[in-house]
Design a protein around this motif. Structure first.
Motif, PDB file in Angstrom:
ATOM      1  N   PHE A 668     109.682  12.899  49.884  1.00 35.17           N
ATOM      2  CA  PHE A 668     109.385  13.655  48.657  1.00 35.17           C
ATOM      3  C   PHE A 668     107.893  13.537  48.346  1.00 35.17           C
ATOM      4  CE2 PHE A 668     113.620  11.732  48.447  1.00 35.17           C
ATOM      5  CZ  PHE A 668     114.430  12.866  48.379  1.00 35.17           C
ATOM      6  N   PRO A 669     107.040  14.035  49.234  1.00 37.97           N
ATOM      7  CA  PRO A 669     105.591  13.770  49.107  1.00 37.97           C
ATOM      8  C   PRO A 669     104.957  14.412  47.888  1.00 37.97           C
ATOM      9  CG  PRO A 669     106.025  15.390  50.830  1.00 37.97           C
ATOM     10  CD  PRO A 669     107.354  14.851  50.425  1.00 37.97           C
ATOM     11  N   ALA A 670     105.495  15.508  47.394  1.00 40.45           N
ATOM     12  CA  ALA A 670     104.877  16.161  46.242  1.00 40.45           C
ATOM     13  C   ALA A 670     104.996  15.308  44.985  1.00 40.45           C
ATOM     14  CB  ALA A 670     105.523  17.534  46.002  1.00 40.45           C
ATOM     15  N   HIS A 671     105.917  14.361  44.965  1.00 43.13           N
ATOM     16  CA  HIS A 671     106.163  13.560  43.764  1.00 43.13           C
ATOM     17  C   HIS A 671     105.882  12.078  43.956  1.00 43.13           C
ATOM     18  CE1 HIS A 671     108.019  17.137  42.033  1.00 43.13           C
ATOM     19  NE2 HIS A 671     108.674  17.275  43.166  1.00 43.13           N
ATOM     20  N   PHE A 672     105.985  11.580  45.200  1.00 43.09           N
ATOM     21  CA  PHE A 672     105.730  10.166  45.464  1.00 43.09           C
ATOM     22  C   PHE A 672     104.727   9.982  46.594  1.00 43.09           C
ATOM     23  CE2 PHE A 672     109.832   9.825  43.285  1.00 43.09           C
ATOM     24  CZ  PHE A 672     109.629   8.725  42.474  1.00 43.09           C
ATOM     25  N   GLY A 673     103.899  10.968  46.822  1.00 47.50           N
ATOM     26  CA  GLY A 673     102.917  10.869  47.882  1.00 47.50           C
ATOM     27  C   GLY A 673     101.799   9.892  47.562  1.00 47.50           C
ATOM     28  N   PRO A 674     100.808   9.765  48.446  1.00 48.43           N
ATOM     29  CA  PRO A 674      99.716   8.793  48.234  1.00 48.43           C
ATOM     30  C   PRO A 674      98.973   9.003  46.923  1.00 48.43           C
ATOM     31  CG  PRO A 674      99.703   9.623  50.490  1.00 48.43           C
ATOM     32  CD  PRO A 674     100.712  10.439  49.755  1.00 48.43           C
ATOM     33  N   ALA A 675      98.721  10.248  46.542  1.00 46.79           N
ATOM     34  CA  ALA A 675      97.994  10.492  45.290  1.00 46.79           C
ATOM     35  C   ALA A 675      98.787  10.007  44.084  1.00 46.79           C
ATOM     36  CB  ALA A 675      97.678  11.974  45.158  1.00 46.79           C
ATOM     37  N   ALA A 676     100.088  10.240  44.104  1.00 48.69           N
ATOM     38  CA  ALA A 676     100.917   9.822  42.977  1.00 48.69           C
ATOM     39  C   ALA A 676     100.976   8.308  42.859  1.00 48.69           C
ATOM     40  CB  ALA A 676     102.319  10.405  43.129  1.00 48.69           C
ATOM     41  N   LEU A 677     101.210   7.611  43.962  1.00 50.35           N
ATOM     42  CA  LEU A 677     101.302   6.157  43.911  1.00 50.35           C
ATOM     43  C   LEU A 677      99.955   5.527  43.572  1.00 50.35           C
ATOM     44  CD1 LEU A 677     103.647   5.454  46.958  1.00 50.35           C
ATOM     45  CD2 LEU A 677     104.240   5.634  44.543  1.00 50.35           C
ATOM     46  N   SER A 678      98.870   6.121  44.044  1.00 47.78           N
ATOM     47  CA  SER A 678      97.549   5.589  43.691  1.00 47.78           C
ATOM     48  C   SER A 678      97.284   5.742  42.202  1.00 47.78           C
ATOM     49  CB  SER A 678      96.464   6.311  44.501  1.00 47.78           C
ATOM     50  OG  SER A 678      96.610   6.043  45.887  1.00 47.78           O
ATOM     51  N   SER A 679      97.690   6.858  41.634  1.00 45.70           N
ATOM     52  CA  SER A 679      97.492   7.045  40.192  1.00 45.70           C
ATOM     53  C   SER A 679      98.314   6.054  39.390  1.00 45.70           C
ATOM     54  CB  SER A 679      97.856   8.473  39.795  1.00 45.70           C
ATOM     55  OG  SER A 679      99.256   8.680  39.816  1.00 45.70           O
ATOM     56  N   LEU A 680      99.539   5.754  39.858  1.00 45.10           N
ATOM     57  CA  LEU A 680     100.357   4.760  39.165  1.00 45.10           C
ATOM     58  C   LEU A 680      99.681   3.397  39.182  1.00 45.10           C
ATOM     59  CD1 LEU A 680     103.028   4.037  37.762  1.00 45.10           C
ATOM     60  CD2 LEU A 680     104.004   3.613  40.026  1.00 45.10           C
ATOM     61  N   HIS A 681      99.083   3.047  40.311  1.00 40.25           N
ATOM     62  CA  HIS A 681      98.372   1.773  40.404  1.00 40.25           C
ATOM     63  C   HIS A 681      97.205   1.719  39.422  1.00 40.25           C
ATOM     64  CE1 HIS A 681      95.249  -0.820  42.536  1.00 40.25           C
ATOM     65  NE2 HIS A 681      96.163  -1.655  42.099  1.00 40.25           N
ATOM     66  N   ARG A 682      96.509   2.823  39.255  1.00 37.15           N
ATOM     67  CA  ARG A 682      95.374   2.844  38.331  1.00 37.15           C
ATOM     68  C   ARG A 682      95.821   2.791  36.869  1.00 37.15           C
ATOM     69  NH1 ARG A 682      93.696   6.844  42.003  1.00 37.15           N
ATOM     70  NH2 ARG A 682      94.389   8.474  40.579  1.00 37.15           N
ATOM     71  N   GLU A 683      96.967   3.345  36.556  1.00 38.51           N
ATOM     72  CA  GLU A 683      97.359   3.534  35.159  1.00 38.51           C
ATOM     73  C   GLU A 683      98.118   2.358  34.566  1.00 38.51           C
ATOM     74  OE1 GLU A 683      99.357   7.258  34.974  1.00 38.51           O
ATOM     75  OE2 GLU A 683      97.739   8.303  36.020  1.00 38.51           O
ATOM     76  N   VAL A 684      98.861   1.602  35.381  1.00 33.05           N
ATOM     77  CA  VAL A 684      99.486   0.392  34.841  1.00 33.05           C
ATOM     78  C   VAL A 684      98.454  -0.733  34.869  1.00 33.05           C
ATOM     79  CG1 VAL A 684     101.796   1.075  35.553  1.00 33.05           C
ATOM     80  CG2 VAL A 684     100.384  -0.278  37.109  1.00 33.05           C
ATOM     81  N   ASP A 685      98.737  -1.804  34.137  1.00 33.75           N
ATOM     82  CA  ASP A 685      97.778  -2.907  34.090  1.00 33.75           C
ATOM     83  C   ASP A 685      97.619  -3.547  35.464  1.00 33.75           C
ATOM     84  OD1 ASP A 685      96.413  -4.931  31.960  1.00 33.75           O
ATOM     85  OD2 ASP A 685      97.255  -6.015  33.675  1.00 33.75           O
ATOM     86  N   CYS A 686      98.738  -3.798  36.147  1.00 28.96           N
ATOM     87  CA  CYS A 686      98.686  -4.382  37.487  1.00 28.96           C
ATOM     88  C   CYS A 686     100.028  -4.137  38.162  1.00 28.96           C
ATOM     89  CB  CYS A 686      98.356  -5.876  37.447  1.00 28.96           C
ATOM     90  SG  CYS A 686      99.170  -6.792  36.125  1.00 28.96           S
ATOM     91  N   TRP A 687     100.003  -4.202  39.492  1.00 33.76           N
ATOM     92  CA  TRP A 687     101.188  -3.883  40.288  1.00 33.76           C
ATOM     93  C   TRP A 687     101.165  -4.718  41.559  1.00 33.76           C
ATOM     94  CZ3 TRP A 687     102.097   1.603  42.829  1.00 33.76           C
ATOM     95  CH2 TRP A 687     103.337   1.602  43.480  1.00 33.76           C
ATOM     96  N   ARG A 688     102.307  -5.377  41.825  1.00 32.05           N
ATOM     97  CA  ARG A 688     102.466  -6.111  43.072  1.00 32.05           C
ATOM     98  C   ARG A 688     103.797  -5.710  43.717  1.00 32.05           C
ATOM     99  NH1 ARG A 688      98.926  -8.504  46.212  1.00 32.05           N
ATOM    100  NH2 ARG A 688      99.872 -10.584  46.406  1.00 32.05           N
ATOM    101  N   ASN A 689     103.783  -5.655  45.045  1.00 31.36           N
ATOM    102  CA  ASN A 689     104.955  -5.210  45.798  1.00 31.36           C
ATOM    103  C   ASN A 689     105.276  -6.220  46.892  1.00 31.36           C
ATOM    104  OD1 ASN A 689     106.945  -3.110  46.703  1.00 31.36           O
ATOM    105  ND2 ASN A 689     105.694  -3.203  48.550  1.00 31.36           N
ATOM    106  N   LEU A 690     106.550  -6.618  46.977  1.00 35.84           N
ATOM    107  CA  LEU A 690     107.032  -7.571  47.978  1.00 35.84           C
ATOM    108  C   LEU A 690     107.922  -6.840  48.975  1.00 35.84           C
ATOM    109  CD1 LEU A 690     108.071 -10.497  45.585  1.00 35.84           C
ATOM    110  CD2 LEU A 690     105.814 -10.022  46.561  1.00 35.84           C
ATOM    111  N   HIS A 691     107.793  -7.195  50.239  1.00 34.10           N
ATOM    112  CA  HIS A 691     108.623  -6.554  51.263  1.00 34.10           C
ATOM    113  C   HIS A 691     108.806  -7.512  52.427  1.00 34.10           C
ATOM    114  CE1 HIS A 691     105.115  -5.709  53.953  1.00 34.10           C
ATOM    115  NE2 HIS A 691     104.468  -5.724  52.797  1.00 34.10           N
ATOM    116  N   ARG A 692     109.789  -7.217  53.263  1.00 35.07           N
ATOM    117  CA  ARG A 692     110.095  -8.029  54.429  1.00 35.07           C
ATOM    118  C   ARG A 692     110.188  -7.146  55.668  1.00 35.07           C
ATOM    119  NH1 ARG A 692     114.955 -10.252  51.217  1.00 35.07           N
ATOM    120  NH2 ARG A 692     114.220 -12.151  50.213  1.00 35.07           N
TER     121      ARG A 692
END
Length: 788
Positions: A668-692
Motif C-alpha cells: 500500500f505504497p500510496a499510504h504507507f510508503g517511504p514519504a509517509a513513514l518519514s513524515s510520521l517520524h518527523r511529527e511524533v516526538d520520537c519513534w523506535r522499532n524492534l524486529h527480529r
C-alpha cells in the motif's frame, strides 16, 4: 512537591496485534478493570492502576499501563464466520488501496478507483447470477421440468408437470422460475441487511474533529485527512447501487427467459410488447447503477456527514419494484411453453468474465502509469499489486459461483458429470471450462512453491554460519543451529509473496481467457470439444475436466465446512479473525458488501484516548507512549496521523513485530510508503522499532532520520535470547518469532528511553493549539481527493 511528582506521570497505551489477546495477558495481571469503551472494544487497566491520576507519587519514573483490546471487532460472535462468504468482496476492496504512489495525477488516481469499483460491481452481479443459476436454472427450470430428475425429489413435486405435460398451478415454467427467484432476491436482501447493520456500527463512528495547523504536512498520506476513517456517505451510496444491481440481475434472469418465449410468436402481442419494455427498463436501470458507482469516490478532505437519502432509498426500492413486476410478467400463463435445455447462462457468465478481464487489464495500464511518476523498487510488483489482487478476487468469485453450481448440478443429476449425458443439461459450459483450468493452475502454483522451498532450504544452509556469529563463544549444536537458521529462512518467505501473487494472477488471467474462448467457440465441455484432436490432447482435456469439477466442488465444500466449524468453534473463529485483522483494516471504498473496516472504530478510539490524556495532563506535558505490536502498530500509526499536530508532538511511538514497511509499505505504497513513514517520524516526538530476523510479519521500517537524531530501527534482536543453557536461561530458550517481544529486555530498555526523551514541559502553544487558544475548525473542502 506533588506537582513535581506529577511531572513524572506518563501513560503507556498498549495495542495488541493480529489474533487478539486478553487484557490480563497484555497487562500481566489477572485483575483488570475496564476504564472506557464497551464489550466490542475497550481500554483496560490493572485494578490497582484504576485511580493512578490521583496517586502520582506511586508512578514516579514509570508509566501508567493501559491496554486497548479490539479483537472482538473481527473475531466476536459466531455470525462473523459468515463473513467467509464475502471473501471476494474483501479482496477487491484491498485492490483499491494498493495503488502506487503518484505525483500530480489526480485524474488518473480517480480512474484507478473507478475501475476497482466497477470490478467490485461485477463481483456482486456474479454472486447473484450464481444464485440465479442454482435456484432458477438448475432447480426450477431444468430439474423440476424433467420428470426423471423431479421424480425422486418430493419437495419439487408441486413444481413438476405430470406425465401429460400439465400439472398444478406452479408447474408452468414462468411461475416456477418466478418462485425460485425468491432465493437470489433474498440473498441480495441479506447482503443489504448485513452491510446496513455493520455500516451503522462501524462507518458511523465520528472521528476526532480536525484542527487546522499551518505547519502540518498535507501531502504525506491520506490517513491523516479528517474524513479518511468516516466513509458513511460512500458506503451508503455503493450499498444502494449494489443492492439494485442484485435485484436487476434476478429480474434479468427471470424476465429474459419469458421475453424470449414471447418473441417466438403465437402468444398475445401485449406480452411481446411488455417483454421489450421490460428489457429496455432493465438496461436503463443498469445504466443508472453504473453511473452511481462511477460518481466521485471518498470525501476524505472533510468529515462528510450528509447522506444521499433519495438515492439510497429510491434506487433499491425502484429495482425491487421492477423485480416484482417482472415476476408477475413471467408468471402469466403461456400455453405451450416448456422448459427445455438451459437458460442463457453461458452468455451471462461469459459476459461477466469478459468485462472483468478487460477491467483488470485497464487497471494494470493505469497502475503502471501511476507508478512511473514516482517509481520505488520496494513497491510490490512494481505497481501491479492492485491489478493482480483484483484478478485474484475475480478468480475467487468464479470458484465460489462455479463450485456452488457444479455441486448442486451433481446433486440434482444422478448420472455423473454435468453436461455429459445426465438427466439434466447442467450448468453453463463456461463454468465447466473454468473448473477445468484449475488443475493446470495448481501445477504452476505447486512448481512455484517447490522452487521457493528449494531456495528457502539453500538459504537456511547459508545462514547457519551467521547464526554462530550471533552467539560467539557458544558450544556448537548442529540441531539448534539448523532450527534457528530454518526459522529465519522461512520468515524471509514473506518477502517472496509478491512473486507468488504476481505469477498466480498472470496465469489465472491467461487460463481464464483461454476458458472463455474455448467455451464460446465450441459451446461444449472440454472433453467433448477435444474429440478429434490427438489422443494426448483428448486425455488431458478429459482429465482436467473431471479433476477440475472434483477440485472446485471439494473447495466449495471445504469452504462451507470451515465456515460452519468457525460458527461453532471459538478457536476456529479466531483463526478467521486473524484473516480479517489483515484484510479489513481498510475502509470499504470499492465494495459495500465487504466485511466492515474495524479501523473505522479502532482508530477513532485510540485517537480520542490519546487526545483526552494529553489534554487532561496538559500541565505535566501529557507524556504518552503508544506501544503497538504487529497490526497494533499499524493502528497506532494511523491514530497518530489523526491527532492534532500539537498533540502528536507529545507522543512517542514504540513498535515491535511491525508490518508497517514490510507489508503495508510495499503493498500500500500510496499510504504507507517511504514519504509517509518519514513524515510520521518527523511529527511524533520520537519513534523506535524492534524486529527480529525470525519474524515472518514484522521487520524494519527503513526510515532514515534527516538529522542526527536517534534511528527508528534498533538492530535486529537476537532470537532466541540464548543459544544454549546459561545461568540466566537454564532451560532452552524458545524461538519467539513474532510473539512475546515484551519478554526481551530490549523492550523495557527502549520504553524507558522514550519516556526519558519525552519532554515533560508544555510545548509552546500555537494558534488554535488547544481548546482555550482557538476554536476547532474543519479543514475546508479541497478539490476532489486523490482516493478515487
Amino acid at each position: 512537591m506533588a506537582a513535581d511528582h506529577r511531572e513524572e506521570t506518563a501513560l503507556e497505551l498498549l495495542v495488541h496485534g493480529v489474533g487478539g489477546t486478553t487484557p490480563e495477558q497484555m497487562l500481566g495481571d489477572p485483575r483488570t478493570v475496564r476504564v472506557s469503551g464497551d464489550e466490542t472494544a475497550a481500554v483496560f487497566r490493572r485494578t490497582e492502576d484504576a485511580d493512578a491520576e490521583q496517586r502520582p507519587d506511586d508512578y514516579r519514573g514509570k508509566p501508567v499501563p493501559e491496554a486497548y483490546v479490539w479483537c472482538n471487532l473481527t473475531s466476536g460472535n459466531g455470525s462473523r464466520a459468515l463473513w467467509l462468504l464475502l471473501l471476494p468482496f474483501m479482496v477487491v476492496n484491498l485492490a483499491h488501496w494498493m495503488r502506487p504512489t503518484s505525483r500530480r495525477m489526480k485524474k488518473t488516481v480517480r480512474m484507478y478507483g473507478l475501475l476497482v469499483r466497477l470490478t467490485g460491481l461485477t463481483l456482486t452481479v456474479l454472486l447473484v447470477a450464481a444464485a440465479c443459476e442454482v435456484a432458477i436454472d438448475l432447480t426450477a427450470w431444468q430439474c423440476a421440468g424433467t420428470p426423471e430428475c423431479a421424480s425422486g425429489r418430493s419437495w419439487l413435486g408441486f413444481l413438476a408437470p405430470d406425465a401429460s405435460g400439465h400439472g398444478g398451478w406452479w408447474s408452468r415454467p414462468g411461475r416456477r422460475v418466478a418462485l425460485a427467484a425468491v432465493v437470489p432476491a433474498a440473498l441480495t436482501g441479506l447482503l443489504w441487511y448485513l452491510s446496513h447493520r455493520t455500516w451503522s456500527a462501524y462507518e458511523s463512528q465520528t472521528p476526532l474533529p480536525h484542527q487546522a495547523d499551518p505547519e502540518e504536512e498535507t501531502g504525506r498520506t491520506a490517513l491523516g485527512r479528517p474524513g479518511f476513517w468516516y466513509g458513511r456517505r460512500l458506503v451508503a451510496r455503493l450499498r444502494a447501487a449494489h443492492t439494485a444491481a442484485g435485484f436487476l440481475t434476478v429480474a434479468a434472469a427471470v424476465g429474459t427467459a419469458a421475453a424470449r418465449q414471447d418473441r417466438r410468436g403465437g402468444g398475445p402481442a401485449l406480452l411481446d410488447v411488455l417483454g421489450w419494455v421490460l428489457e429496455v427498463t432493465l438496461v436503463l436501470g443498469a445504466v443508472i447503477v453504473v453511473l452511481v458507482v462511477c460518481r466521485r469516490g471518498r470525501s476524505e478532505n472533510r468529515i462528510d456527514q450528509q447522506l444521499d437519502e433519495k438515492l439510497t432509498r429510491g434506487l433499491p426500492a425502484g429495482a425491487l419494484t421492477l423485480l416484482t413486476l417482472t415476476l408477475l410478467y413471467a408468471g402469466w400463463d403461456r400455453p405451450g411453453w416448456t422448459s427445455d435445455g438451459r437458460l442463457p447462462g453461458n452468455v451471462t457468465f461469459g459476459g461477466i468474465t469478459l468485462v472483468q478481464g478487460l477491467l483488470v487489464i485497464a487497471l494494470a495500464v493505469v497502475a503502471r502509469t501511476l507508478y512511473r511518476t514516482a517509481p520505488d523498487p520496494r513497491t510490490a510488483l512494481r505497481g501491479y499489486a492492485g491489478p493482480a489482487v483484483a484478478m485474484l478476487s475475480c478468480a475467487l468469485g468464479g470458484v465460489m459461483s462455479g463450485g456452488g453450481a457444479q455441486r448442486v448440478a451433481d446433486w440434482l443429476d444422478g448420472a455423473g458429470e454435468p453436461g455429459s449425458g445426465g438427466t439434466i443439461d447442467g450448468p453453463p459450459v463456461l463454468l465447466t471450462w473454468q473448473a477445468s483450468v484449475i488443475p493446470p493452475l495448481l501445477v504452476v502454483v505447486a512448481a512455484l512453491c517447490g522452487w521457493l522451498g528449494v531456495r528457502t532450504w539453500k538459504r537456511a544452509r547459508r545462514d547457519r554460519a551467521n547464526v554462530l556469529l550471533d552467539y560467539p563463544g557458544e558450544p556448537k549444536d548442529a540441531e539448534r543451529t539448523r532450527r534457528i537458521a530454518g526459522t529465519r529462512a522461512r520468515a524471509a518467505l514473506t518477502d517472496r509473496a509478491p512473486l507468488l501473487v504476481g505469477i498466480t494472477s498472470s496465469v489465472t488471467l491467461l487460463l481464464g481467457a483461454g476458458a472463455l474462448v474455448g467455451a464460446w467457440v465450441s459451446d461444449q465441455v472440454p472433453g467433448e470439444a477435444a474429440i478429434g484432436a490427438p489422443g494426448f490432447v483428448v486425455g488431458a482435456a478429459q482429465t482436467c475436466q473431471a479433476l477440475g469439477s472434483w477440485l472446485i466442488g471439494f473447495g466449495f465444500i471445504l469452504f462451507v465446512t470451515w465456515g460452519r466449524r468457525a460458527y461453532r468453534d471459538a478457536s476456529a473463529r479466531r483463526t478467521i479473525g486473524i484473516l480479517w485483522d489483515v484484510g479489513t483494516f481498510w475502509p470499504r471504498a470499492a465494495h459495500p458488501f465487504a466485511p466492515p473496516c474495524y479501523a473505522e472504530r479502532a482508530v477513532p478510539d485510540l485517537t480520542w484516548r490519546m487526545h483526552t490524556w494529553t489534554r487532561a495532563t496538559r500541565a505535566t506535558g501529557g507524556r504518552l507512549v503508544i506501544s503497538g505490536h504487529s497490526q497494533g502498530s499499524v493502528l497506532a500509526a494511523a491514530a497518530a496521523w489523526q491527532l492534532w499536530p500539537s498533540v502528536r508532538k507529545r507522543v512517542a511511538l514504540l513498535t515491535y513485530g511491525s508490518p508497517l514497511e514490510r507489508l503495508y509499505g510495499r503493498w500500500f505504497p500510496a499510504h504507507f510508503g517511504p514519504a509517509a513513514l518519514s513524515s510520521l517520524h518527523r511529527e511524533v516526538d520520537c519513534w523506535r522499532n524492534l524486529h527480529r530476523p525470525t519474524d515472518p510479519i514484522g521487520g524494519p521500517v527503513r526510515v532514515v532520520p534527516e538529522d542526527e537524531g536517534p534511528q527508528v530501527d534498533r538492530a535486529a534482536l537476537k532470537d532466541p535470547l540464548a543459544y544454549g543453557r546459561t545461568e540466566q536461561h537454564p532451560l532452552p530458550a524458545p524461538i519467539l518469532g513474532h510473539s512475546d517481544y515484551q519478554a526481551d529486555p530490549a523492550f523495557a530498555e527502549e520504553r524507558a528511553r522514550l519516556l526519558a526523551r519525552l519532554k515533560p514541559e508544555v510545548p509552546s502553544p500555537r494558534p488554535g493549539a488547544d481548546g482555550a487558544a482557538g476554536p476547532v475548525t474543519a479543514v475546508p473542502a479541497d478539490p476532489p481527493d486523490t482516493a478515487g
